[in-house]
Design a protein around this motif. Structure first.
Motif, short mmCIF file in Angstrom:
data_model
loop_
_atom_site.label_atom_id
_atom_site.label_comp_id
_atom_site.label_asym_id
_atom_site.label_seq_id
_atom_site.Cartn_x
_atom_site.Cartn_y
_atom_site.Cartn_z
N LEU A 5 -1.55 -25.03 -16.59
CA LEU A 5 -2.09 -23.87 -15.86
C LEU A 5 -1.95 -22.59 -16.68
N ASP A 6 -0.84 -22.46 -17.42
CA ASP A 6 -0.67 -21.28 -18.29
C ASP A 6 -1.67 -21.34 -19.45
N TRP A 7 -1.86 -22.54 -19.98
CA TRP A 7 -2.80 -22.73 -21.11
C TRP A 7 -4.22 -22.36 -20.70
N LEU A 8 -4.62 -22.76 -19.49
CA LEU A 8 -5.97 -22.41 -19.01
C LEU A 8 -6.13 -20.90 -18.95
N ASN A 9 -5.14 -20.23 -18.37
CA ASN A 9 -5.24 -18.77 -18.19
C ASN A 9 -5.17 -18.00 -19.50
N LYS A 10 -4.28 -18.47 -20.39
CA LYS A 10 -4.04 -17.70 -21.61
C LYS A 10 -5.09 -17.98 -22.69
N TYR A 11 -5.51 -19.21 -22.82
CA TYR A 11 -6.40 -19.58 -23.93
C TYR A 11 -7.82 -19.95 -23.49
N THR A 12 -7.91 -20.77 -22.46
CA THR A 12 -9.17 -21.47 -22.21
C THR A 12 -10.19 -20.65 -21.44
N PHE A 13 -9.77 -20.02 -20.34
CA PHE A 13 -10.74 -19.22 -19.59
C PHE A 13 -11.28 -18.06 -20.44
N PRO A 14 -10.42 -17.36 -21.21
CA PRO A 14 -10.99 -16.29 -22.07
C PRO A 14 -12.00 -16.84 -23.08
N THR A 15 -11.73 -18.01 -23.64
CA THR A 15 -12.69 -18.60 -24.60
C THR A 15 -13.99 -18.93 -23.90
N GLU A 16 -13.90 -19.65 -22.78
CA GLU A 16 -15.14 -20.13 -22.12
C GLU A 16 -16.00 -18.97 -21.60
N ALA A 17 -15.35 -17.87 -21.23
CA ALA A 17 -16.11 -16.73 -20.72
C ALA A 17 -17.03 -16.14 -21.79
N LYS A 18 -16.73 -16.41 -23.08
CA LYS A 18 -17.53 -15.83 -24.17
C LYS A 18 -18.91 -16.47 -24.29
N TYR A 19 -19.13 -17.59 -23.60
CA TYR A 19 -20.37 -18.33 -23.84
C TYR A 19 -21.60 -17.75 -23.14
#
Ligand code: GUN
Ligand code: ZN
Length: 444
Positions: free
Chosen positions: A91-105
């Motif tokens: 859950l921390d990994w999603l918030n810290k790394y993944t959602f910010p990356t995916e939002a860039k698309y």
């Protein structure tokens, strides 16, 4: 004009049935297998084919043909963050790394650059069939589908859906998620490319309301589309899902009609016995993602337990919870996890979830069983085994040409089993010298 490959061929027919041909042949015409076996000459005679109309390719002593690999769970946009945040729980990994990356698309140029690279990289590693998560963004998800089609990869592609418990900058309304999914399914079908199919993709129960899951389940049923999501990956995540849905993790999906014969669920590390029974009844498959489970400290998934219960299992890289785009790497890590499980179970060291049962008779997976998971297991999980996954007359020629002598020439002749074993334990993408999808050379 038919092409005939003559030499060593390996594939599987089931979890426990490995088959090889030392001096075998595979004949391919219009992308499909028209002959396979040991006896090329008698096949030529019965097929009434003039040998002069054939192109023959003779494999060398250290080469063999394998079915193409199936990566049944991979997040294409996360290729942009691969290798980062590799010890952070889910859950921390999603918030810290993944959602910010995916939002860039939403940036289509960025999307094209990364999607082009990830399809190239997976093909280079021998993935002839991939089941991709994209992002919430519809337009760039179509870019991924077009990129897979352009590069000739067989692919299931999903527009990710999430309407709650997500950051403000990366969440959509129920209607946008549902209408975007419908639009996406229609757009993929319009491409009329038999290699590229749509798949309904609720991110995970935690980021979807009951209503959204229900409406996605309705689309899956009414349009007979594939489904992919995550299940029972991390103990903290499971507790939150149970608290919200007041049922088991599998129950949350089942109530929405999302567990079908065309559904794959990634992970399943901590499934309870009754959830496994439910998945089995529905014909839903589990995709084992060992690299991700290790990196995000999710736990050890007991594949033997799932197989024994009658669940179909495939392998996923789960890029970028996983740190490698290679299914060969996923095979190696599957075997590592399985060896650790055997050690724990025999030493009576109690773990959590699926690792907690003591079992003196526990059997680690063999390299041939792991090879099955990476090929036919994945194709079966994705309900595409009538087309791909192994070699049989009428199936598409999705194949890898492997050469175990590329990095170092073996110091003696090898048996067929030894060729495969050496490939599995020592090789990388450089040993995969050519890749074919539906007979078309897509690498090499
Ligand atoms: N659960 C929900 N989203 C994700 C994701 O992107 N990766 C993994 N490993 N698990 C998830
Ligand atoms: Zn995942």
């Amino acid at each position: 004009m038919p092409i005939v490959y003559c030499g060593t061929i390996v594939h599987t027919k089931s979890f426990d049935e490995f088959e090889s041909f030392k001096q075998g042949f595979i004949a391919v015409e219009d992308g499909k297998i028209i002959g396979i076996g040991n006896d090329y000459q008698s096949w030529l005679a019965t097929a009434k084919i003039d040998p002069k109309t054939l192109t023959e390719v003779r494999l060398s002593e250290f080469q063999f043909l394998s079915p193409g690999f199936c990566d049944a769970h991979i997040h294409a946009p996360q290729y942009a963050q691969i290798g980062l945040g590799m010890s952070v729980p889910l859950l921390d990994w999603l918030n810290k790394y993944t959602f910010p990356t995916e939002a860039k698309y939403v940036d289509q140029e960025f999307a094209l650059e990364i999607y082009r690279a990830v399809v190239e990289a997976t093909l280079r590693c021998g993935t002839t069939l991939a089941s991709y998560f994209a992002t919430n963004d519809l337009s760039s998800t179509l870019i991924l589908a077009k990129e897979a089609a352009r590069q000739g990869q067989r692919a299931l592609i999903g527009k990710v859906c999430s309407n709650c418990n997500s950051p403000d900058y990366y969440v959509e309304s129920t209607n946008v998620a549902v209408e975007g999914t419908e639009e996406f399914v229609a757009a993929i079908r319009k491409l009329e490319n038999p290699l590229v199919l749509p798949t309904i993709t609720p991110r995970f129960a935690l980021s979807c309301s009951k209503e959204l899951l229900q409406r996605l389940g309705d689309i899956a049923r009414s349009q007979d589309v594939h489904v992919q999501s995550h299940i029972s990956e991390n103990l903290q995540e499971i507790q939150v899902v149970k608290d919200i849905f007041k049922t088991s993790y599998a129950g949350a999906y089942d109530d929405a009609g999302l567990l079908t014969k065309k559904t794959v669920m990634a992970h399943g590390v901590h499934l309870e016995d009754d959830e496994i029974a439910l998945l089995r009844e529905r014909g839903t498959a589990i995709i084992h993602c060992p690299a991700s489970n290790t990196n995000l400290n999710s736990g050890l998934c007991d594949v033997q337990r799932l197989i024994k219960a009658g669940i179909t299992v495939g392998l996923g890289t789960d890029v970028a919870g996983g740190n490698s785009v290679s299914i060969l790497n996923a095979i190696q890590r599957t075997l590592d996890v399985s060896k650790h499980l055997e050690f724990f179970k025999k030493q009576h060291i109690c773990g959590t979830g699926s690792a907690k049962v003591q079992d003196n008779d526990y059997q680690q997976l063999s390299y041939k069983q792991a090879f099955y998971l990476a090929t036919l297991g994945g194709a079966k999980a994705l309900a595409l085994d009538h087309i791909t996954g192994n070699f049989a007359v009428g199936k598409d020629f999705d194949a890898l040409l492997v050469d175990v002598s590329v990095l170092e020439k073996p110091h003696r002749a090898l048996t067929v089993d030894e060729l495969l074993e050496k490939f599995i334990f020592t090789a990388d993408d450089r040993n995969i010298t050519a890749v074919f999808v539906a007979g078309k050379r897509v690498k090499g």
